[in-house]
Design a protein around this motif. Sequence first.
Motif, PDB file in Angstrom:
ATOM      1  N   VAL A 158       0.828  -1.202   0.000  1.00 26.18           N
ATOM      2  CA  VAL A 158       0.000   0.000   0.000  1.00 26.18           C
ATOM      3  C   VAL A 158       0.862   1.251   0.000  1.00 26.18           C
ATOM      4  CG1 VAL A 158      -1.717   1.309   1.296  1.00 26.18           C
ATOM      5  CG2 VAL A 158      -1.933  -1.160   1.108  1.00 26.18           C
ATOM      6  N   SER A 174       3.720   1.771  -1.363  1.00 27.72           N
ATOM      7  CA  SER A 174       4.210   2.040  -2.717  1.00 27.72           C
ATOM      8  C   SER A 174       3.102   2.598  -3.602  1.00 27.72           C
ATOM      9  CB  SER A 174       4.774   0.749  -3.318  1.00 27.72           C
ATOM     10  OG  SER A 174       5.158   0.965  -4.655  1.00 27.72           O
ATOM     11  N   VAL A 175       1.919   2.040  -3.458  1.00 27.79           N
ATOM     12  CA  VAL A 175       0.795   2.497  -4.284  1.00 27.79           C
ATOM     13  C   VAL A 175       0.458   3.948  -3.951  1.00 27.79           C
ATOM     14  CG1 VAL A 175      -1.657   2.184  -4.728  1.00 27.79           C
ATOM     15  CG2 VAL A 175      -0.156   0.198  -4.646  1.00 27.79           C
ATOM     16  N   LEU A 176       0.375   4.256  -2.671  1.00 26.42           N
ATOM     17  CA  LEU A 176       0.010   5.612  -2.272  1.00 26.42           C
ATOM     18  C   LEU A 176       1.061   6.620  -2.718  1.00 26.42           C
ATOM     19  CD1 LEU A 176      -1.492   5.015   1.284  1.00 26.42           C
ATOM     20  CD2 LEU A 176      -2.645   5.171  -0.922  1.00 26.42           C
ATOM     21  N   GLN A 222       2.776   6.230  -5.526  1.00 24.57           N
ATOM     22  CA  GLN A 222       2.676   6.337  -6.985  1.00 24.57           C
ATOM     23  C   GLN A 222       1.445   7.115  -7.441  1.00 24.57           C
ATOM     24  OE1 GLN A 222       3.836   2.802  -9.406  1.00 24.57           O
ATOM     25  NE2 GLN A 222       4.125   1.793  -7.434  1.00 24.57           N
ATOM     26  N   ILE A 223       0.358   7.063  -6.681  1.00 27.84           N
ATOM     27  CA  ILE A 223      -0.859   7.709  -7.172  1.00 27.84           C
ATOM     28  C   ILE A 223      -0.717   9.231  -7.208  1.00 27.84           C
ATOM     29  CG2 ILE A 223      -2.335   5.829  -6.377  1.00 27.84           C
ATOM     30  CD1 ILE A 223      -3.294   7.717  -4.121  1.00 27.84           C
ATOM     31  N   THR A 224       0.238   9.742  -6.456  1.00 24.11           N
ATOM     32  CA  THR A 224       0.416  11.202  -6.474  1.00 24.11           C
ATOM     33  C   THR A 224       0.890  11.679  -7.842  1.00 24.11           C
ATOM     34  OG1 THR A 224       2.696  11.004  -5.683  1.00 24.11           O
ATOM     35  CG2 THR A 224       0.971  11.240  -4.021  1.00 24.11           C
ATOM     36  N   THR A 274       0.139   9.706 -10.703  1.00 25.82           N
ATOM     37  CA  THR A 274      -0.582   8.858 -11.655  1.00 25.82           C
ATOM     38  C   THR A 274      -1.946   9.470 -11.925  1.00 25.82           C
ATOM     39  OG1 THR A 274       0.504   6.867 -10.809  1.00 25.82           O
ATOM     40  CG2 THR A 274      -1.487   6.569 -12.126  1.00 25.82           C
ATOM     41  N   ARG A 275      -2.182   9.741 -13.186  1.00 31.55           N
ATOM     42  CA  ARG A 275      -3.429  10.385 -13.544  1.00 31.55           C
ATOM     43  C   ARG A 275      -4.559   9.372 -13.610  1.00 31.55           C
ATOM     44  NH1 ARG A 275      -3.274  13.303 -19.207  1.00 31.55           N
ATOM     45  NH2 ARG A 275      -3.309  11.133 -19.863  1.00 31.55           N
ATOM     46  N   GLU A 315      -7.259  11.456  -2.681  1.00 28.93           N
ATOM     47  CA  GLU A 315      -6.239  10.448  -2.390  1.00 28.93           C
ATOM     48  C   GLU A 315      -6.423   9.862  -0.995  1.00 28.93           C
ATOM     49  OE1 GLU A 315      -2.789  12.472  -5.241  1.00 28.93           O
ATOM     50  OE2 GLU A 315      -2.368  12.025  -3.147  1.00 28.93           O
ATOM     51  N   PHE A 325      -9.006   7.250  -1.294  1.00 30.34           N
ATOM     52  CA  PHE A 325      -8.446   6.051  -1.932  1.00 30.34           C
ATOM     53  C   PHE A 325      -7.558   5.282  -0.970  1.00 30.34           C
ATOM     54  CE2 PHE A 325      -7.059   3.224  -5.126  1.00 30.34           C
ATOM     55  CZ  PHE A 325      -5.727   2.995  -4.902  1.00 30.34           C
ATOM     56  N   ALA A 338      -7.828   1.448  -0.186  1.00 28.14           N
ATOM     57  CA  ALA A 338      -6.708   0.530  -0.394  1.00 28.14           C
ATOM     58  C   ALA A 338      -6.417  -0.288   0.854  1.00 28.14           C
ATOM     59  CB  ALA A 338      -5.466   1.303  -0.830  1.00 28.14           C
ATOM     60  N   LEU A 339      -6.404   0.374   1.995  1.00 27.24           N
ATOM     61  CA  LEU A 339      -6.129  -0.345   3.235  1.00 27.24           C
ATOM     62  C   LEU A 339      -7.235  -1.341   3.558  1.00 27.24           C
ATOM     63  CD1 LEU A 339      -4.725   2.632   5.325  1.00 27.24           C
ATOM     64  CD2 LEU A 339      -3.454   0.607   4.585  1.00 27.24           C
ATOM     65  N   VAL A 358      -6.741  -4.388   0.667  1.00 29.00           N
ATOM     66  CA  VAL A 358      -5.451  -4.969   0.291  1.00 29.00           C
ATOM     67  C   VAL A 358      -5.305  -6.418   0.763  1.00 29.00           C
ATOM     68  CG1 VAL A 358      -4.249  -4.046   2.317  1.00 29.00           C
ATOM     69  CG2 VAL A 358      -2.966  -4.587   0.245  1.00 29.00           C
ATOM     70  N   GLN A 375      -0.357  -4.973  -5.850  1.00 31.13           N
ATOM     71  CA  GLN A 375       0.074  -3.586  -6.041  1.00 31.13           C
ATOM     72  C   GLN A 375      -0.420  -3.051  -7.377  1.00 31.13           C
ATOM     73  OE1 GLN A 375       4.086  -2.870  -4.776  1.00 31.13           O
ATOM     74  NE2 GLN A 375       4.357  -1.184  -6.205  1.00 31.13           N
ATOM     75  N   LEU A 435      -4.164  -2.336  -7.190  1.00 36.44           N
ATOM     76  CA  LEU A 435      -4.517  -1.099  -6.493  1.00 36.44           C
ATOM     77  C   LEU A 435      -4.255   0.118  -7.376  1.00 36.44           C
ATOM     78  CD1 LEU A 435      -3.184  -1.908  -2.906  1.00 36.44           C
ATOM     79  CD2 LEU A 435      -5.568  -1.770  -3.642  1.00 36.44           C
ATOM     80  N   LEU A 436      -3.177   0.072  -8.112  1.00 35.55           N
ATOM     81  CA  LEU A 436      -2.902   1.173  -9.039  1.00 35.55           C
ATOM     82  C   LEU A 436      -3.963   1.245 -10.135  1.00 35.55           C
ATOM     83  CD1 LEU A 436       0.968   0.954  -9.466  1.00 35.55           C
ATOM     84  CD2 LEU A 436      -0.314   2.883  -8.547  1.00 35.55           C
ATOM     85  N   TRP A 459      -7.050   2.818  -8.803  1.00 39.83           N
ATOM     86  CA  TRP A 459      -6.936   4.284  -8.735  1.00 39.83           C
ATOM     87  C   TRP A 459      -7.147   4.903 -10.118  1.00 39.83           C
ATOM     88  CZ3 TRP A 459      -7.053   8.629  -6.180  1.00 39.83           C
ATOM     89  CH2 TRP A 459      -6.446   9.773  -6.694  1.00 39.83           C
ATOM     90  N   ARG A 460      -6.476   4.346 -11.109  1.00 46.69           N
ATOM     91  CA  ARG A 460      -6.541   4.956 -12.445  1.00 46.69           C
ATOM     92  C   ARG A 460      -7.932   4.849 -13.047  1.00 46.69           C
ATOM     93  NH1 ARG A 460      -1.346   2.627 -13.320  1.00 46.69           N
ATOM     94  NH2 ARG A 460      -2.329   0.782 -14.217  1.00 46.69           N
TER      95      ARG A 460
END
Lengths: 322, 182
Positions: free
Chosen positions: A27, A29-31, A33-35, A37-38, B14, B17, B21-22, B25, B47, B50-51, B54-55
């Motif tokens: 998590v 790493s994801v958090l 990256q989202i900053t 990531t569009r 964010e 999100f 995510a938490l 996961v 991972q 989760l990305l 978000w996208r």
Amino acid sequence: MSADRDLTRLLDVWIKEDAPSPSDRVVESVLDQITRTRQRGPLGPAERFRRMNTPIRVAVTAAAIAVVAVTGLNLLPSGGDRGALAPTMDVPTHAPATAPATSTPKASASLEAGASIPTVISGPTSGPGSTEVKPGTYRLRGPGSDPAGWPRAVMVTIPDQWWARSALRGAGLVRGEHEGVALATFDVSSVGELLADPCDDSLPYGESVEPPIGPSVDDLVAGLTSRPGLAFAEPVDITVDGWSGVRLEVTPPSRCGRATLWLAHSYEERWSRAVPEGWRGLIDVVDVNGLRLVVLSAYDPDAPADVPLELQRMVDSIDIEP
Amino acid sequence: MDQDLIRRAQRGDEDAFATIALAVVTRLHALAYKILRDFELAEDATQQTLLAIWRNLPQLRDPAQFDAWSYRLLVNACYDEGRRTRRWSPLLRLLPTDGSPGSGGLDEVVDRDQLERGFVRLSLDHRAVVVLHHYLDLPLQDVAEVLGVPVGTVRSRLHHAMRAMRAALDADARTATQGVAR
């Protein structure tokens, strides 16, 4: 074990056993990256209507945003010398072929006589991320894992700052380790399917056009230019290392986050090639004695000015050995 | 899943999100682990999922469908991870200490290892169906919705998977019997 054992009962018990918990880094790493990531925009009304009549589709984006790069180039060492590169992943890859500019005569190969050809690095062997490809000249392998399937050696010179991304199939590169600003992919006689709707990002892939496209350059060009929503400039005749072909310039429609151009496959592997929204895509389709070499190069218009030049130089560097 | 959280995350929140995510996961990772049978690959698939959530979250029209939608993203990430590397890591498991001695306890151990071996021989497509149906207890129609395939395909894959696992278990049983007979 008794033949009368209740497999379903056993399976239910076994499969519900506790799984190990993920580490905190997942998590975290994801958090992080989202900053940068569009998010994709919401579906438009027409797309929502279309999806209402179909089963739930998962809009999944490949982990590498805007990266169509495939698992990397599988290079065959020249004379057994693999050079100082990371181990090669055992995946079928296709040599990326970059097409020269439409009106540019064949550029001389960047290979020097007697130079050993190092093995291309494909994606990292574990974890998400990329593997940097050291600048140099690489030989590309043909379809599948059988080098004999591609009777000619194809070389390409890769400049600095190109990466092979993980979790991506096929053969391709991304400019930059994280946020890619350009991509180059190569498919050798593996492009077989076109999506009925290039914006269809169903899992694992959207609905394909039936029947599959034919093997010739004209088949692929005709198939691509007839796809709904894809805007192509007028095809231009080109040559790559003396072999004739066609270059198409494509603009992905604004309604999809990325336009899937085709599906390629080799043995049991399938992968897609796509151009991100807003990018400029160049497709070079070359006939090499009956084998179809397809190179996709695309870049973000906001990328540094040298990026499209680098792409063109890669295309120009393609050397197809007789 | 709190639909208000989803809507906020769809608008780029964010923090919302992060909460999502938490919350998901561990479940997603368990799913990935049961499909891939590899801890590292499962983490990577989680991972990536989760990305992808978000996208693509703004394109989720009905927040109530979040779970099924996330499962599909997860399955696709597993496909990517599984095909990226074909290595298989043998699993070490703690043996149960509360089993009865003798054949009962041994059978449990044998069954578990045999199931593991039979399962990892399945393709990812078949593993996904088995996990969604037997681990999440999703009806076949729901499995079909998650995977985006016809329910007939799900039935076929499940039937094939069970048959393949049964064959693997029977083969192991024959080997064990022959070993004992010596």
